[in-house]
Design a protein around this motif. Structure first.
Motif, PDB file in Angstrom:
ATOM      1  N   THR A   1       0.839  -1.192   0.000  1.00  0.00           N
ATOM      2  CA  THR A   1       0.000   0.000   0.000  1.00  0.00           C
ATOM      3  C   THR A   1       0.880   1.250   0.000  1.00  0.00           C
ATOM      4  O   THR A   1       1.874   1.333   0.717  1.00  0.00           O
ATOM      5  CB  THR A   1      -0.940   0.026   1.216  1.00  0.00           C
ATOM      6  OG1 THR A   1      -0.166  -0.055   2.421  1.00  0.00           O
ATOM      7  CG2 THR A   1      -1.904  -1.149   1.167  1.00  0.00           C
TER       8      THR A   1
ATOM      9  N   HIS B   1       0.637   5.660  -0.068  1.00  0.00           N
ATOM     10  CA  HIS B   1      -0.309   6.720   0.266  1.00  0.00           C
ATOM     11  C   HIS B   1       0.363   8.084   0.210  1.00  0.00           C
ATOM     12  O   HIS B   1       1.591   8.193   0.073  1.00  0.00           O
ATOM     13  CB  HIS B   1      -0.903   6.475   1.656  1.00  0.00           C
ATOM     14  CG  HIS B   1       0.126   6.301   2.739  1.00  0.00           C
ATOM     15  ND1 HIS B   1       0.844   7.344   3.272  1.00  0.00           N
ATOM     16  CD2 HIS B   1       0.576   5.187   3.379  1.00  0.00           C
ATOM     17  CE1 HIS B   1       1.677   6.898   4.193  1.00  0.00           C
ATOM     18  NE2 HIS B   1       1.545   5.590   4.283  1.00  0.00           N
TER      19      HIS B   1
ATOM     20  N   SER C   1       2.193  11.135   1.342  1.00  0.00           N
ATOM     21  CA  SER C   1       3.205  11.178   2.401  1.00  0.00           C
ATOM     22  C   SER C   1       2.836  12.124   3.535  1.00  0.00           C
ATOM     23  O   SER C   1       3.344  11.986   4.651  1.00  0.00           O
ATOM     24  CB  SER C   1       4.559  11.581   1.811  1.00  0.00           C
ATOM     25  OG  SER C   1       4.470  12.850   1.179  1.00  0.00           O
TER      26      SER C   1
ATOM     27  N   PRO D   1      -1.623   9.721   5.579  1.00  0.00           N
ATOM     28  CA  PRO D   1      -1.814   8.314   5.208  1.00  0.00           C
ATOM     29  C   PRO D   1      -3.251   7.944   4.866  1.00  0.00           C
ATOM     30  O   PRO D   1      -3.481   6.912   4.233  1.00  0.00           O
ATOM     31  CB  PRO D   1      -1.339   7.561   6.459  1.00  0.00           C
ATOM     32  CG  PRO D   1      -0.407   8.496   7.145  1.00  0.00           C
ATOM     33  CD  PRO D   1      -0.973   9.866   6.890  1.00  0.00           C
ATOM     34  N   SER D   2      -4.215   8.771   5.268  1.00  0.00           N
ATOM     35  CA  SER D   2      -5.612   8.462   4.955  1.00  0.00           C
ATOM     36  C   SER D   2      -5.968   8.825   3.515  1.00  0.00           C
ATOM     37  O   SER D   2      -7.044   8.469   3.033  1.00  0.00           O
ATOM     38  CB  SER D   2      -6.548   9.206   5.911  1.00  0.00           C
ATOM     39  OG  SER D   2      -6.521  10.612   5.672  1.00  0.00           O
TER      40      SER D   2
ATOM     41  N   SER E   1      -5.092   8.784  -0.640  1.00  0.00           N
ATOM     42  CA  SER E   1      -4.388   7.956  -1.622  1.00  0.00           C
ATOM     43  C   SER E   1      -3.818   8.760  -2.784  1.00  0.00           C
ATOM     44  O   SER E   1      -2.971   8.257  -3.523  1.00  0.00           O
ATOM     45  CB  SER E   1      -5.340   6.889  -2.177  1.00  0.00           C
ATOM     46  OG  SER E   1      -6.459   7.500  -2.813  1.00  0.00           O
TER      47      SER E   1
ATOM     48  N   GLY F   1       3.161   1.959   3.089  1.00  0.00           N
ATOM     49  CA  GLY F   1       2.295   1.311   4.064  1.00  0.00           C
ATOM     50  C   GLY F   1       2.551  -0.186   4.119  1.00  0.00           C
ATOM     51  O   GLY F   1       3.487  -0.701   3.497  1.00  0.00           O
TER      52      GLY F   1
ATOM     53  N   PRO G   1       7.441  -0.107   5.738  1.00  0.00           N
ATOM     54  CA  PRO G   1       6.330   0.714   6.237  1.00  0.00           C
ATOM     55  C   PRO G   1       6.829   1.874   7.099  1.00  0.00           C
ATOM     56  O   PRO G   1       7.698   1.704   7.951  1.00  0.00           O
ATOM     57  CB  PRO G   1       5.509  -0.285   7.062  1.00  0.00           C
ATOM     58  CG  PRO G   1       5.792  -1.612   6.437  1.00  0.00           C
ATOM     59  CD  PRO G   1       7.236  -1.546   6.027  1.00  0.00           C
ATOM     60  N   GLY G   2       6.285   3.047   6.837  1.00  0.00           N
ATOM     61  CA  GLY G   2       6.689   4.247   7.553  1.00  0.00           C
ATOM     62  C   GLY G   2       7.716   5.084   6.827  1.00  0.00           C
ATOM     63  O   GLY G   2       7.945   6.246   7.185  1.00  0.00           O
TER      64      GLY G   2
END
Length: 337
Positions: free
Chosen positions: A175, A177, A179, A182-183, A185, A220, A251-252
């Motif tokens: 995933t 997203h 930057s 994150p909610s 796209s 993600g 992730p992150g």
């Protein structure tokens, strides 16, 4: 402001789409009035393109440590943006990388564009503004290098009918997203180099590029398949990918690329359709990218990034042990099908 190289743009340019809505204008283009279009649905409308000769990627190999930032140019012409004579964007080709070894066959990494919208302008000061939605995909494919045991294992994966990442349709899905949030796209691609960091001279191409724009994604987690045996294998694979690459898809993390483009050219629509398959076939044959190699990752001072070989080998050993442990179950699943 983007660096520009003087040159003649090809005939047929009309323009006007970038100016068709005042909200499209810089310094903060708002493209929300445009629908996000399927990236492959309108190839027949493409007339022009800007090709990315120098795709310069950057990420922190130790998340949160700016001094660990790596810089790597992926293969030339790995990305491009396609649009009409008026300047409406209808398709964007995004990165695909691959490497092959006797131990695993070929590992393919692709940023798949799932939606896009935007404009291009060949005569204005600002050359492009585009929004994208994307997904990372990682899968294995047969290699000219792979040994017979590996070939046998990948055959079992295919015969088991479980969604192991032995083809693009069953790829590990990472995933990606916005930057900053994150909610969200949608990823904004905008003119100029990234303001997140300063790039070293070896990762910049002023005076040679016609324009430069930037894009970045937040990384993600991977998407679960619902099959525990496959999810375990996929997690091990991602651990190996991130050890070998310096947390490229961890992730992150945030992956940024400055795209340094050549001047516009006309589009060959058939070639555009076949682009991704051509690259995959070249990678599988262990020829690398058909446009030639990129560079190895380096730190700001030019020091090469080198993964700790012992840790990478340990991860490879873990995957080999996993394969041997599940060999009987995979064989039985293949026979049952």
């Amino acid at each position: 402001m983007a660096q520009q190289q003087s040159g003649t743009i090809p005939p047929g340019w009309v323009g006007g789409f970038a100016q068709s809505n005042p909200k499209f204008a810089y310094p903060n283009p708002d493209l929300s009035s445009l629908p996000l279009l399927d990236n492959l649905a309108n190839i027949d409308l493409l007339q022009r393109q800007q090709a990315v000769k120098w795709p310069e990627f950057s990420w922190e190999s130790v998340i949160g440590d700016p001094k660990s930032r790596c810089f790597q140019m992926f293969a030339p012409y790995i990305s491009r943006i396609g649009y009409t004579n008026e300047g409406r964007v209808y398709s964007i080709i995004c990165p695909q990388q691959g490497s092959c070894s006797p131990s695993f066959g070929c590992l393919n990494i692709e940023v798949t564009v799932t939606g896009q919208r935007g404009w291009a302008d060949e005569t204005g000061q600002e050359k492009v503004a585009a929004d994208l939605t994307v997904e990372g995909k990682i899968w294995f494919s047969p290699s000219a290098l792979q040994n017979p045991f590996v070939k046998f294992l990948w055959g079992l994966f295919a015969d088991s009918k479980l969604p192991f990442p032995a083809r693009k349709a069953d790829a590990i899905r990472v995933t990606l997203h916005n930057s900053d949030d994150p909610s969200k796209s949608i990823l904004p691609g905008r003119m100029g180099e990234s303001a997140r960091f300063k790039s070293p001279d070896f990762a910049r191409h002023p005076g040679k590029a016609w324009s430069v724009a930037n894009l970045e994604v937040g990384i993600g987690p991977i998407v679960k398949t619902g099959h525990a045996i496959v999810d375990d294998f996929n997690e091990l694979t991602m651990e190996l990918v991130n050890l070998a690459s310096g947390n490229l898809l961890s992730p992150g993390n945030v992956l940024t690329w400055n795209v340094w483009c050549e001047e516009p050219a006309l589009v060959d629509r058939q070639e555009w359709r076949e682009h991704a398959e051509k690259w995959r076939e070249s990678i599988d044959a262990d020829h690398g990218a058909p446009s030639g190699p990129g560079t190895d990752p380096r730190y700001f001072d030019g020091t090469p990034f080198k993964p700790i070989e012992a840790l990478v080998q340990k991860e490879i050993d873990k995957i080999n042990a996993w394969l041997k442990e599940h060999l009987l179950a995979l064989t039985q699943a293949a026979k049952a099908k």
